[in-house]
Design an enzyme around this catalytic site. Structure first.
Site, PDB file in Angstrom:
ATOM      1  N   CYS A   1       0.787  -1.238   0.000  1.00  0.00           N
ATOM      2  CA  CYS A   1       0.000   0.000   0.000  1.00  0.00           C
ATOM      3  C   CYS A   1       0.815   1.282   0.000  1.00  0.00           C
ATOM      4  O   CYS A   1       0.705   2.095  -0.912  1.00  0.00           O
ATOM      5  CB  CYS A   1      -0.904   0.052   1.218  1.00  0.00           C
ATOM      6  SG  CYS A   1      -1.857  -1.424   1.481  1.00  0.00           S
TER       7      CYS A   1
ATOM      8  N   HIS B   1      -2.761   6.469   4.554  1.00  0.00           N
ATOM      9  CA  HIS B   1      -1.587   5.617   4.767  1.00  0.00           C
ATOM     10  C   HIS B   1      -0.281   6.224   4.235  1.00  0.00           C
ATOM     11  O   HIS B   1       0.602   5.519   3.749  1.00  0.00           O
ATOM     12  CB  HIS B   1      -1.817   4.233   4.133  1.00  0.00           C
ATOM     13  CG  HIS B   1      -1.088   3.131   4.865  1.00  0.00           C
ATOM     14  ND1 HIS B   1      -1.083   1.828   4.454  1.00  0.00           N
ATOM     15  CD2 HIS B   1      -0.317   3.161   5.982  1.00  0.00           C
ATOM     16  CE1 HIS B   1      -0.355   1.094   5.273  1.00  0.00           C
ATOM     17  NE2 HIS B   1       0.116   1.874   6.207  1.00  0.00           N
TER      18      HIS B   1
END
Ligand code: NAG
Ligand code: NAG
Ligand code: NAG
Length: 585
Positions: A78, A139
């Site tokens: 990610c 994130h």
């Protein structure tokens, strides 16, 4: 008199011309909706060949736009993949890579994040007059020096509005049976602490007590206080659920801990309301799904409805949410003026297993998955672009393209200019999408695992071949498996990888599943390909200016950096209340 009339009519003409011009500019500048799903496998969608999972809304998007079959993410995890997506650059250039085993930002308590001098597509289009929003997963870091400095908040990267999860979904986030109890107990304990504090204060200041001396009351209160604190601290309150699974609206924490199965429906509402507020445009919405990352929080409406267990239910819920966003674009009459893009940050996570049922994504015919640097299954993701009238409907393009292409593509369609002081690795997709060119402008693509280069793809300018050279591949374990079940993620270096010398070679145009390596004996061009790719790799490495890696062991997880809704350590809140909960049904 005549002159005056002339002036008046001239000014009228100017006015008309002006409105015409500005309308034309608005027509020229499409609205942009970027949809990214977390951990979705390319084999999980109907339009990519799945015949048992129902994804009608994503499929309709593909029918009305171009479907890319060789759409490649810059990393198979990610944080680095998203950094590359946002900036159009390999994550090694922005330092969003790691030498360590964990290659993502591992908690909200680390001070690292995307460098503030990186330019995201949001900042780029904001410069062109766009209103921008990020809804969902971020994130890319949050705090630097204190728990509320928000130095890595999306607002510092060109987003005007933010609602979502600054971290990522992970196992502790769901199910969360203790959440409601803890919220209730938490508020009572907080009340107790206040009462104790008030008692102590009254006793000390007023010296009112006759039955008990002031020092004794102090000691008793302290014991009570420590007991309560201790109870609270060592209850499930210490779980990462409280510190990582939280939602924010702008700079405010709205839920700590979050109610994970409700988050999706609030996000959709936020998206629709952003579209309504900005219907005049131009706007950019980056809708960054929490779906379909484990632990797969799903509303009861979808649980048990698919043929593929909780994972399938979660994919189908994701699709219905895509449908709601597309529906809002339709209802607002914005369909023809809006470029919609759909993708996933990387391949499905093969190692996610609950019992014997597979709970991670399905990467179709491609080998490997999330966390593996070079194998196709970790980096080949869905890519769909719909822009009615501008991009043909129902077309399929098999040429190599990259998620990094979104950055220069948005620069091209919004009239923005690319930063000149840095390397941009993406390419404008419009010529390919509009059929002006047939061959991808990506001759080489480099496939990293953390800071380690694992493989290179070469699509020669004059050929259909797509060569893939692997220098390093993970060791699958247990032996015979097709993933790294013993470690949850495959490693990038060390003993759990194989260094290939000579390298492994495949031609993806003939062997997309990377099943049979080519050798000198089976492939006459073997030496030429290995040599050409080695030269390109050297040039690529020379173009990389070393920066401080942002994801590494030097960034310690600190409790003092974790966001807190309330008075630390009593960080509980639920500002969405009960009414939103019913919205999920
Ligand atoms: C469809 O997706 C499910 C869930 O990931 C998977 O188990 C199944 O094998 C896929 N089917 C096909 C034909 O790809
Ligand atoms: C939208 O674009 C399509 C395809 O170009 C066209 O057929 C349709 O008439 C357009 N609709 C509107 C409302 O402009
Ligand atoms: C951003 O700042 C870092 C740290 O000072 C530096 O190493 C890097 O080269 C800068 N990046 C750009 C694109 O200017």
């Amino acid at each position: 008199m005549k002159l005056r009339n002339l002036l008046i009519s001239l000014s009228w003409m100017c006015l008309l011309l002006n409105t015409c011009l500005s309308q034309e500019v608005n027509d020229d500048k499409p609205n942009i909706v970027l949809i990214m799903v977390d951990d979705l496998g390319i084999g999980d969608l109907g339009c990519y060949g799945n015949d048992t999972i129902r994804t009608p809304h994503v499929d309709s998007l593909a029918r009305e736009g171009v479907r890319l079959t060789q759409h490649i993410s810059a990393a198979s995890l990610c944080t680095p993949s998203r950094a590359a997506f946002l900036t159009g650059r390999y994550p090694i250039r922005s330092g969003m890579v790691s030498k360590m085993d964990s290659r993502v930002i591992t908690s909200l308590g680390v001070s690292s994040g995307l460098f503030l001098n990186e330019t995201t597509f949001a900042a780029l289009v904001k410069n062109q007059g766009y209103t921008t929003a990020l809804i969902g997963k971020w994130h890319q870091g949050l705090n630097c020096l204190s728990r509320s400095d928000h130095c890595h908040h999306p607002y510092n990267y060109g987003f005007d509005y933010y609602y979502g999860m600054p971290f990522t979904l992970f196992e502790p986030c769901w199910p969360d049976p203790s959440r409601d109890a803890e919220l209730a107990i938490g508020s009572k304990i907080w009340l107790c602490v206040q009462l104790v504090a008030i008692t102590v204060l009254t006793l000390t200041i007023g010296k009112l007590s006759r039955w008990i001396s002031v020092p004794w009351s102090l000691i008793l209160s302290m014991i009570l206080f420590i007991f309560l604190l201790g109870y609270f601290w060592f209850s499930s309150y210490t779980s990462p659920l409280y510190w990582e699974c939280l939602l924010m609206r702008e700079h405010e924490i709205t839920e700590q801990p979050m109610k994970a199965e409700r988050a999706g429906s609030i996000m959709v509402k936020e998206a629709v309301s952003f579209l309504e507020r900005n219907r005049e445009g131009p706007f950019l919405l980056f809708y960054s799904f929490l779906h379909v990352h484990a632990p797969l929080p799903t509303t009861t409406e979808f649980i048990g409805t698919s043929k593929h267990g909780l994972y399938g239910d979660n994919v189908e819920e994701m699709d219905s949410m895509v449908g709601k966003i597309l529906g809002a674009i339709d209802d607002l009459g914005l369909k023809n003026r809006t470029l919609v893009y759909f993708t996933a940050d990387h391949g499905g996570h093969l190692e996610v297993r609950v019992g014997h049922a597979q709970h991670g994504g399905w990467n179709g015919i491609y080998k490997g998955g999330k966390g593996m640097g070079g194998w196709e299954g970790g980096i080949r993701v869905p890519g769909i672009v719909r822009w009615p009238g501008k991009v043909p409907a129902g077309e399929v393009i098999e040429e190599p393209t990259s998620l990094m292409d979104v950055f220069p593509t948005l620069a091209a369609v919004t009239g923005g200019t690319l930063p000149q002081d840095r390397v941009i690795d993406g390419r404008n997709l419009m010529p390919l999408l509009q059929g002006e060119i047939q061959h991808s402008e990506h001759e080489f693509l480099f496939h990293y695992c953390g800071v380690h280069l694992h493989a290179v793809r070469w699509h020669p300018r004059n050929s259909e071949a797509v060569w893939k050279v692997h220098y390093v591949t993970p060791v699958f374990q247990p032996p015979g498996a097709q993933a790294c079940y013993m470690t949850t993620y495959c490693r990038c270096s060390g003993e759990l990888v194989t260094y290939h010398n000579p390298p492994l070679l495949f031609d993806l145009s003939r062997d997309p599943s990377e099943s049979t390596p080519l050798t000198r004996d089976t492939e006459p061009q073997y030496d030429l390909v290995i040599r050409t790719v080695a030269n390109a790799l050297k040039k690529h490495k020379d173009s990389i200016i070393p920066v401080q890696p942002q994801i590494s062991g030097s960034h310690q997880d600190s409790i003092w950096l974790k966001p807190c809704c309330g008075v630390f350590p009593f960080c509980l809140c639920d500002k969405e209340g009960i009414s939103s909960a019913s919205g999920s049904s």
